[in-house]
Scaffold this motif. Structure first.
Motif, PDB file in Angstrom:
ATOM      1  N   ILE A 299     154.104  92.960 -33.020  1.00  0.00           N
ATOM      2  CA  ILE A 299     155.003  91.916 -33.448  1.00  0.00           C
ATOM      3  C   ILE A 299     155.906  91.488 -32.540  1.00  0.00           C
ATOM      4  O   ILE A 299     156.341  90.270 -32.154  1.00  0.00           O
ATOM      5  CB  ILE A 299     155.809  92.538 -34.495  1.00  0.00           C
ATOM      6  CG1 ILE A 299     155.255  93.045 -35.612  1.00  0.00           C
ATOM      7  CG2 ILE A 299     157.318  92.056 -34.819  1.00  0.00           C
ATOM      8  CD1 ILE A 299     156.080  93.948 -36.714  1.00  0.00           C
TER       9      ILE A 299
ATOM     10  N   ALA B 286     154.085  89.104 -30.213  1.00  0.00           N
ATOM     11  CA  ALA B 286     154.085  87.708 -31.083  1.00  0.00           C
ATOM     12  C   ALA B 286     155.412  86.913 -30.756  1.00  0.00           C
ATOM     13  O   ALA B 286     155.549  85.852 -30.356  1.00  0.00           O
ATOM     14  CB  ALA B 286     154.079  87.896 -32.580  1.00  0.00           C
ATOM     15  N   ARG B 287     156.431  87.672 -30.981  1.00  0.00           N
ATOM     16  CA  ARG B 287     158.012  87.126 -30.746  1.00  0.00           C
ATOM     17  C   ARG B 287     157.796  86.467 -29.265  1.00  0.00           C
ATOM     18  O   ARG B 287     158.784  85.371 -29.158  1.00  0.00           O
ATOM     19  CB  ARG B 287     158.844  88.133 -30.814  1.00  0.00           C
ATOM     20  CG  ARG B 287     159.103  88.430 -32.428  1.00  0.00           C
ATOM     21  CD  ARG B 287     160.172  89.779 -32.409  1.00  0.00           C
ATOM     22  NE  ARG B 287     160.560  90.068 -33.832  1.00  0.00           N
ATOM     23  CZ  ARG B 287     161.245  90.927 -34.157  1.00  0.00           C
ATOM     24  NH1 ARG B 287     161.728  92.123 -33.095  1.00  0.00           N
ATOM     25  NH2 ARG B 287     161.781  91.140 -35.300  1.00  0.00           N
TER      26      ARG B 287
ATOM     27  N   ALA C 259     154.221  83.703 -29.320  1.00  0.00           N
ATOM     28  CA  ALA C 259     154.073  82.808 -30.284  1.00  0.00           C
ATOM     29  C   ALA C 259     155.040  81.633 -30.404  1.00  0.00           C
ATOM     30  O   ALA C 259     156.271  81.684 -29.977  1.00  0.00           O
ATOM     31  CB  ALA C 259     153.816  83.377 -31.717  1.00  0.00           C
TER      32      ALA C 259
ATOM     33  N   LEU D 204     156.747  80.321 -35.784  1.00  0.00           N
ATOM     34  CA  LEU D 204     155.797  81.297 -36.719  1.00  0.00           C
ATOM     35  C   LEU D 204     156.431  82.511 -36.776  1.00  0.00           C
ATOM     36  O   LEU D 204     155.750  83.334 -37.612  1.00  0.00           O
ATOM     37  CB  LEU D 204     154.428  81.509 -35.899  1.00  0.00           C
ATOM     38  CG  LEU D 204     153.539  80.017 -35.995  1.00  0.00           C
ATOM     39  CD1 LEU D 204     152.474  80.250 -34.648  1.00  0.00           C
ATOM     40  CD2 LEU D 204     153.017  79.681 -37.148  1.00  0.00           C
ATOM     41  N   VAL D 205     157.411  82.954 -35.982  1.00  0.00           N
ATOM     42  CA  VAL D 205     158.025  84.258 -36.203  1.00  0.00           C
ATOM     43  C   VAL D 205     159.481  84.199 -36.223  1.00  0.00           C
ATOM     44  O   VAL D 205     160.366  85.044 -35.578  1.00  0.00           O
ATOM     45  CB  VAL D 205     157.369  85.101 -34.777  1.00  0.00           C
ATOM     46  CG1 VAL D 205     156.178  85.430 -34.788  1.00  0.00           C
ATOM     47  CG2 VAL D 205     157.812  84.399 -33.474  1.00  0.00           C
TER      48      VAL D 205
ATOM     49  N   GLU E  24     160.655  88.583 -39.244  1.00  0.00           N
ATOM     50  CA  GLU E  24     159.615  89.589 -38.974  1.00  0.00           C
ATOM     51  C   GLU E  24     158.829  89.713 -40.095  1.00  0.00           C
ATOM     52  O   GLU E  24     157.405  89.850 -40.125  1.00  0.00           O
ATOM     53  CB  GLU E  24     160.227  90.793 -38.523  1.00  0.00           C
ATOM     54  CG  GLU E  24     159.305  91.952 -38.379  1.00  0.00           C
ATOM     55  CD  GLU E  24     159.854  93.065 -37.840  1.00  0.00           C
ATOM     56  OE1 GLU E  24     159.851  94.328 -38.221  1.00  0.00           O
ATOM     57  OE2 GLU E  24     160.725  93.146 -36.923  1.00  0.00           O
TER      58      GLU E  24
ATOM     59  N   GLN F  32     158.039  87.435 -42.349  1.00  0.00           N
ATOM     60  CA  GLN F  32     157.177  85.983 -42.372  1.00  0.00           C
ATOM     61  C   GLN F  32     155.946  86.429 -41.584  1.00  0.00           C
ATOM     62  O   GLN F  32     154.771  86.197 -42.069  1.00  0.00           O
ATOM     63  CB  GLN F  32     157.888  84.815 -42.129  1.00  0.00           C
ATOM     64  CG  GLN F  32     157.139  83.898 -42.056  1.00  0.00           C
ATOM     65  CD  GLN F  32     157.869  82.670 -41.677  1.00  0.00           C
ATOM     66  OE1 GLN F  32     159.012  82.414 -41.212  1.00  0.00           O
ATOM     67  NE2 GLN F  32     157.001  81.423 -41.456  1.00  0.00           N
ATOM     68  N   TYR F  33     156.080  86.967 -40.568  1.00  0.00           N
ATOM     69  CA  TYR F  33     155.120  87.062 -39.509  1.00  0.00           C
ATOM     70  C   TYR F  33     154.042  88.050 -39.904  1.00  0.00           C
ATOM     71  O   TYR F  33     152.912  87.767 -40.068  1.00  0.00           O
ATOM     72  CB  TYR F  33     155.661  87.427 -38.116  1.00  0.00           C
ATOM     73  CG  TYR F  33     154.301  87.750 -37.224  1.00  0.00           C
ATOM     74  CD1 TYR F  33     153.836  86.979 -36.585  1.00  0.00           C
ATOM     75  CD2 TYR F  33     154.106  89.090 -36.882  1.00  0.00           C
ATOM     76  CE1 TYR F  33     152.624  87.158 -35.853  1.00  0.00           C
ATOM     77  CE2 TYR F  33     152.973  89.371 -36.030  1.00  0.00           C
ATOM     78  CZ  TYR F  33     152.385  88.316 -35.567  1.00  0.00           C
ATOM     79  OH  TYR F  33     151.476  88.700 -34.660  1.00  0.00           O
ATOM     80  N   CYS F  34     154.619  89.142 -40.656  1.00  0.00           N
ATOM     81  CA  CYS F  34     153.713  90.289 -41.104  1.00  0.00           C
ATOM     82  C   CYS F  34     152.945  89.754 -42.300  1.00  0.00           C
ATOM     83  O   CYS F  34     151.750  90.150 -42.339  1.00  0.00           O
ATOM     84  CB  CYS F  34     154.641  91.307 -41.502  1.00  0.00           C
ATOM     85  SG  CYS F  34     155.332  92.362 -40.406  1.00  0.00           S
TER      86      CYS F  34
ATOM     87  N   MET G 258     152.099  86.644 -42.914  1.00  0.00           N
ATOM     88  CA  MET G 258     151.081  85.860 -42.277  1.00  0.00           C
ATOM     89  C   MET G 258     149.766  86.613 -41.670  1.00  0.00           C
ATOM     90  O   MET G 258     148.514  86.271 -42.134  1.00  0.00           O
ATOM     91  CB  MET G 258     151.505  85.013 -41.109  1.00  0.00           C
ATOM     92  CG  MET G 258     150.488  84.092 -40.573  1.00  0.00           C
ATOM     93  SD  MET G 258     151.425  82.807 -39.224  1.00  0.00           S
ATOM     94  CE  MET G 258     151.994  83.956 -38.055  1.00  0.00           C
ATOM     95  N   ILE G 259     150.113  87.714 -40.995  1.00  0.00           N
ATOM     96  CA  ILE G 259     149.005  88.546 -40.688  1.00  0.00           C
ATOM     97  C   ILE G 259     148.176  89.371 -41.887  1.00  0.00           C
ATOM     98  O   ILE G 259     147.072  89.356 -41.618  1.00  0.00           O
ATOM     99  CB  ILE G 259     149.526  89.648 -39.935  1.00  0.00           C
ATOM    100  CG1 ILE G 259     150.181  89.178 -38.242  1.00  0.00           C
ATOM    101  CG2 ILE G 259     148.493  90.790 -39.289  1.00  0.00           C
ATOM    102  CD1 ILE G 259     149.256  88.574 -37.408  1.00  0.00           C
TER     103      ILE G 259
END
Length: 288
Positions: free
Chosen positions: A229, A232-233, A236, A240-241, A244, A246-248, A250-251
């Motif tokens: 994570i 990614a921050r 990315a 997209l991030v 947190e 939302q990113y999780c 997405m993964i």
């Protein structure tokens, strides 16, 4: 040494069949007596066994002769392949018997043809033979692709039902899959071009997936999730991030996608994608 009549009785075929094999050069006797009688040794019997296996798989005699006269012909490899094909044939027959049993009871069932994925499986085998570099690039190894094909064979009826539900028939499904194979690299590149760069840097996900079987709630596993994570921050696109959670999500959605799951599990090992999803789900739950 055995006489032609003895071999015929042992193999369950006629003496005339053995004579014909001799005439066309498929199986010559090991020796002729002074009177012209054919005799067969153990090596000849082994060759006859191989011929009969090929015949059981519906190969033509001309094809069998070409196989067996090829200097690169490997009997052990042939036995393994024949065993695989015979098991597939047996499994399909078992399913058809089960279907007939249901039909006898008056149940409404799909036709025999709708269960048959042999055309699709053959297309996968052809793809493996002709596109080895692409397979190694996107699946990690030919062995991984073999495991993928084997899973389809083992779950043929379930795959067929899914194909009919999504495409209307096995034939339409097979045609669509053949088209996908023809432009496999292009399709894969299009898929991965939509994935953020940090998600294409697989080392971190390989590391996480390699711990499958361990408790996803353990500190060591959750630290790996946090490391992904954080990366990614930092790398990315911000949209997209933003969040947190939302990113999780997405993964988790990415590694639950059927197509990408099949591809990545070939690299991570069976269950690798599910483990990644569970690790991120645990992180979300702990956050709440």
């Amino acid at each position: 040494m055995r006489t032609i009549s003895q071999v015929a009785e042992l193999a369950g075929i006629s003496a005339r069949t053995l004579q014909y094999y001799d005439e066309i050069g498929l199986l010559k006797p090991s020796k002729l007596t002074q009177s012209g009688y054919r005799l067969y040794d153990d090596e000849a019997l082994g060759m006859l066994q191989q011929i009969l296996f090929f015949k059981e798989l519906d190969f033509k005699l001309k094809e069998i002769k070409e196989f067996m006269q090829n200097p690169d012909f490997n009997r052990i490899a042939a036995f393994k392949k024949q065993k695989e094909l015979l098991l597939l044939k047996r499994n399909r027959t078992d399913r058809l018997i089960q279907l007939l049993t249901r039909l006898e009871k008056g149940e409404q069932c799909m036709s025999f043809k709708e269960f048959d994925l042999s055309d699709y499986i053959n297309a996968l085998e052809d793809f493996k033979s002709n596109q080895t570099e692409k397979i190694i690039k996107h699946w990690g190894s030919v062995e991984n692709f073999d495991r993928f094909i084997q899973k389809i064979r083992e779950n043929e009826s379930q795959v067929a039902k899914l194909a009919i539900r999504q495409f209307g028939s096995v034939e339409k499904y097979t045609e669509a899959m053949k088209q996908n194979l023809e432009r496999f690299s292009e399709a894969m590149n299009n898929v991965y071009s939509q994935i953020p760069e940090e998600m294409r840097t697989e080392d971190k996900f390989f590391k996480l997936a390699s711990h499958k079987g361990e408790d996803v709630a353990s500190d060591s596993i959750q630290n790996m999730v946090k490391e992904i994570i954080v990366y990614a921050r930092e790398n990315a696109p911000s949209e997209l991030v933003k969040e947190e959670d939302q990113y999780c999500h997405m993964i988790m959605e990415l590694y639950s996608n059927d197509y990408l799951k099949a591809v990545n599990d070939a690299k991570f090992g069976a269950g690798g994608c599910d483990y990644i999803v569970e690790a991120f789900r645990c992180h979300l739950n702990n956050g709440k």
